[in-house]
Design a protein around this motif. Structure first.
Motif, PDB file in Angstrom:
ATOM      1  N   ARG A  92      -8.105  -3.401  -2.993  1.00 21.35           N
ATOM      2  CA  ARG A  92      -6.719  -2.905  -2.920  1.00 21.35           C
ATOM      3  C   ARG A  92      -5.962  -3.594  -1.786  1.00 21.35           C
ATOM      4  O   ARG A  92      -4.754  -3.761  -1.833  1.00 21.35           O
ATOM      5  N   TRP A  93      -6.688  -3.987  -0.746  1.00 22.05           N
ATOM      6  CA  TRP A  93      -6.055  -4.625   0.418  1.00 22.05           C
ATOM      7  C   TRP A  93      -5.889  -6.148   0.235  1.00 22.05           C
ATOM      8  O   TRP A  93      -5.416  -6.820   1.144  1.00 22.05           O
ATOM      9  N   LEU A 110       0.833  -1.204   0.000  1.00 19.37           N
ATOM     10  CA  LEU A 110       0.000   0.000   0.000  1.00 19.37           C
ATOM     11  C   LEU A 110       0.868   1.255   0.000  1.00 19.37           C
ATOM     12  O   LEU A 110       2.071   1.187   0.232  1.00 19.37           O
ATOM     13  N   LEU A 151      -7.327 -10.408   7.697  1.00 16.98           N
ATOM     14  CA  LEU A 151      -6.437  -9.430   7.062  1.00 16.98           C
ATOM     15  C   LEU A 151      -5.626  -8.676   8.117  1.00 16.98           C
ATOM     16  O   LEU A 151      -4.401  -8.549   8.017  1.00 16.98           O
ATOM     17  N   HIS A 186      -5.361  -2.828  10.162  1.00 14.67           N
ATOM     18  CA  HIS A 186      -4.685  -3.243   8.929  1.00 14.67           C
ATOM     19  C   HIS A 186      -3.954  -2.066   8.283  1.00 14.67           C
ATOM     20  O   HIS A 186      -2.767  -2.158   7.954  1.00 14.67           O
ATOM     21  N   SER A 187      -4.677  -0.956   8.109  1.00 15.86           N
ATOM     22  CA  SER A 187      -4.090   0.142   7.325  1.00 15.86           C
ATOM     23  C   SER A 187      -2.904   0.766   8.070  1.00 15.86           C
ATOM     24  O   SER A 187      -1.915   1.158   7.451  1.00 15.86           O
ATOM     25  N   GLN A 195       0.079  -1.657   7.884  1.00 16.44           N
ATOM     26  CA  GLN A 195       0.698  -1.595   6.559  1.00 16.44           C
ATOM     27  C   GLN A 195       1.521  -0.323   6.385  1.00 16.44           C
ATOM     28  O   GLN A 195       2.415  -0.275   5.549  1.00 16.44           O
ATOM     29  N   ALA A 234      -8.655   3.935   5.698  1.00 18.21           N
ATOM     30  CA  ALA A 234      -7.742   4.044   4.558  1.00 18.21           C
ATOM     31  C   ALA A 234      -7.017   5.390   4.579  1.00 18.21           C
ATOM     32  O   ALA A 234      -5.803   5.466   4.346  1.00 18.21           O
TER      33      ALA A 234
END
Ligand code: FAD
Length: 418
Positions: free
Chosen positions: A81-82, A18, A141, A44-45, A48, A350
């Motif tokens: 996208r993930w 990402l 995820l 998650h975001s 990442q 996001a």
């Protein structure tokens, strides 16, 4: 509500890193409070983006209750996208169209083709999925990212937002344990305790006057009936609009289950994801709907009931000390009448991840959280307000305004079908 085996096992796709491969030059310790859809997405975001995330959840196990949920392209685009594209395609259903009907006759007054049009028009598919499956995909995820630590049975009782104390904010659990971090993201839902600390306002979410029954039925009961079979063969999202009420229905789980959400005036239910509703009371409240609805409701064995809450837009989502911020229903609960509550939480996550992939110093955190609020608050507020507007539009009494609404919808449908 166990997840389907597919959701528990379908591989998550390997995708390109990402944020164009950018990771924060300074790896922060971040606490995310709440493992709902928003908190998992933020975990998650942020992981990442290069941070170490501790996810605190009061429930003893991860999971979600309830029935179906709509995943509009603004959220499916991010999920794809993930790496969840193949998993969504395997577990969810793409509706061919959205159709609005008169409640008592079933007459089609509105139609818009979705299906394959979604990708050229919105860049990603529209999906209908079971909440338990959606939650499972997101927690798989989130847990797959390095640096993520999940603590279940961890109820946050208090937050100390002052970074002057030991250099960072901290949360206090119900057990009395205090956990320090560089940043706290509160995704603790509509009844957020942290919202009050961030905004300094001691107010509660607002009852909207409506409540929702939710139920799923096996579609093999419908397939045998020629009047109900078309709802499965060409899956549409159907909305039946009535005075003060509406019913939204669609297929989930490879068209094996049919999901119904029945919206009606609140008669004193509680705000809860787990309260049982009375099937007989529900059938009585929708007894004036067309015969196909009566058949559908006759198949319902049990229902869940929610009181629907929202709140006026908050003046701020970020504590003045600049290290604690709100996300998802904790800051922008909304009526589900545009199916955008989870979508807004996923978008919040996001944006937060992208911004925090740029951190190189603790001093930047307040400005980044302010940027997060500036980017997200206007859009979430507009979505809260348009969801409230749909309450009026869907629930018009029979009469001149309803006839004008239906005439406008018929004209748009005729133009679309030309
Ligand atoms: P939640 O899902 O409420 O998660 C909060 C989490 O925080 C929970 O796990 C809770 O246990 C935990 N928690 C709470 N307090 C604490 C604490 N003190 N300490 C630790 N943990 C805590 N949205 C859509 O996009 N599409 C739809 O079709 C749609 N349909 C809907 C239908 C209905 C009937 C309803 C009511 C909502 C619908 N929504 C829909 C909205 C969507 O469900 C919510 O917006 C979304 O679930 C919010 O996610 P969240 O993570 O912010 O909060």
């Amino acid at each position: 509500h166990p997840p389907s085996q597919i959701a528990a096992e379908v591989p998550i796709e390997e995708v390109a890193p990402l944020y164009d491969g950018r990771r924060a030059a300074l790896s922060l310790n971040i606490i995310v409070v709440g493992a709902g859809l928003g908190g998992l997405a933020a975990t998650h975001s942020l992981a990442q983006a290069g941070h170490r995330v501790t996810l605190l959840e009061s429930a003893a196990r991860l999971g979600d209750v309830g029935a179906g949920i709509q995943v509009s392209p603004n959220q499916s685009r991010l999920l794809i996208r993930w790496g969840l594209g193949p998993a969504l395609a395997a577990t969810a259903v793409q509706p061919e169209a959205i159709v609005f009907r008169r409640y008592n006759t079933g007459e089609r007054v509105g139609y818009s083709h979705w299906g394959s049009d979604m990708i050229p028009e919105h860049g990603a598919p529209y999906y209908h999925i079971h909440r338990a499956d959606y939650h499972t995909l997101l927690h798989r995820l989130a847990l797959a990212a390095p640096g993520v630590h999940v603590r279940l049975g961890a109820t946050v009782r208090d937050v100390q937002p002052d970074p002057a104390v030991r250099g960072g904010p901290s949360v206090t659990l119900a057990s009395g344990e205090v956990i320090y971090a560089d940043v706290v993201i509160a995704a603790d839902g509509v009844k957020s305790v942290i919202q009050k600390i961030v905004t300094g306002r001691d107010d509660n979410p607002t009852p909207t006057g409506d409540a929702a029954y939710r139920a799923t039925i096996p579609t093999d009961l419908m397939i045998r009936d020629p009047e109900l079979r078309p709802f499965i063969e060409t899956p549409e999202m159907t909305g039946w609009m009535a005075p003060g009420r509406h019913l939204m229905a669609y297929c989930i789980r490879a068209k094996k289950e049919y999901n119904m959400v029945l919206l009606h005036p609140d008669d004193g239910s509680v705000e809860s994801w787990t309260q049982e509703g009375s099937g007989d009371k529900m059938r009585a409240e929708f007894a004036d709907f067309e015969p196909r609805v009566q058949k559908l409701l006759s198949f319902v064995k049990s229902t869940l009931k929610w009181r629907l809450m929202d709140r006026a837009p908050l003046p701020t989502w970020v504590h003045p000390e600049g290290r604690v911020a709100l996300l998802g229903d904790a800051c922008h609960p909304m009526l589900p009448y545009r199916a955008q509550g989870a979508a807004m939480a996923i978008e919040d996550a996001a944006v937060l991840g992208d911004l925090f992939s740029r951190v190189s110093s603790l001093k930047q955190v307040p400005a980044l959280l302010q940027a997060y609020q500036d980017l997200r608050l206007p859009r979430a507020t507009a979505t809260q307000q348009s969801s409230r507007l749909n309450q009026k539009i869907f629930h018009l009494d029979d009469g001149p305004e309803q006839r004008a609404r239906d005439a406008a919808m018929r004209a748009a449908m005729a133009a679309e079908l030309e």
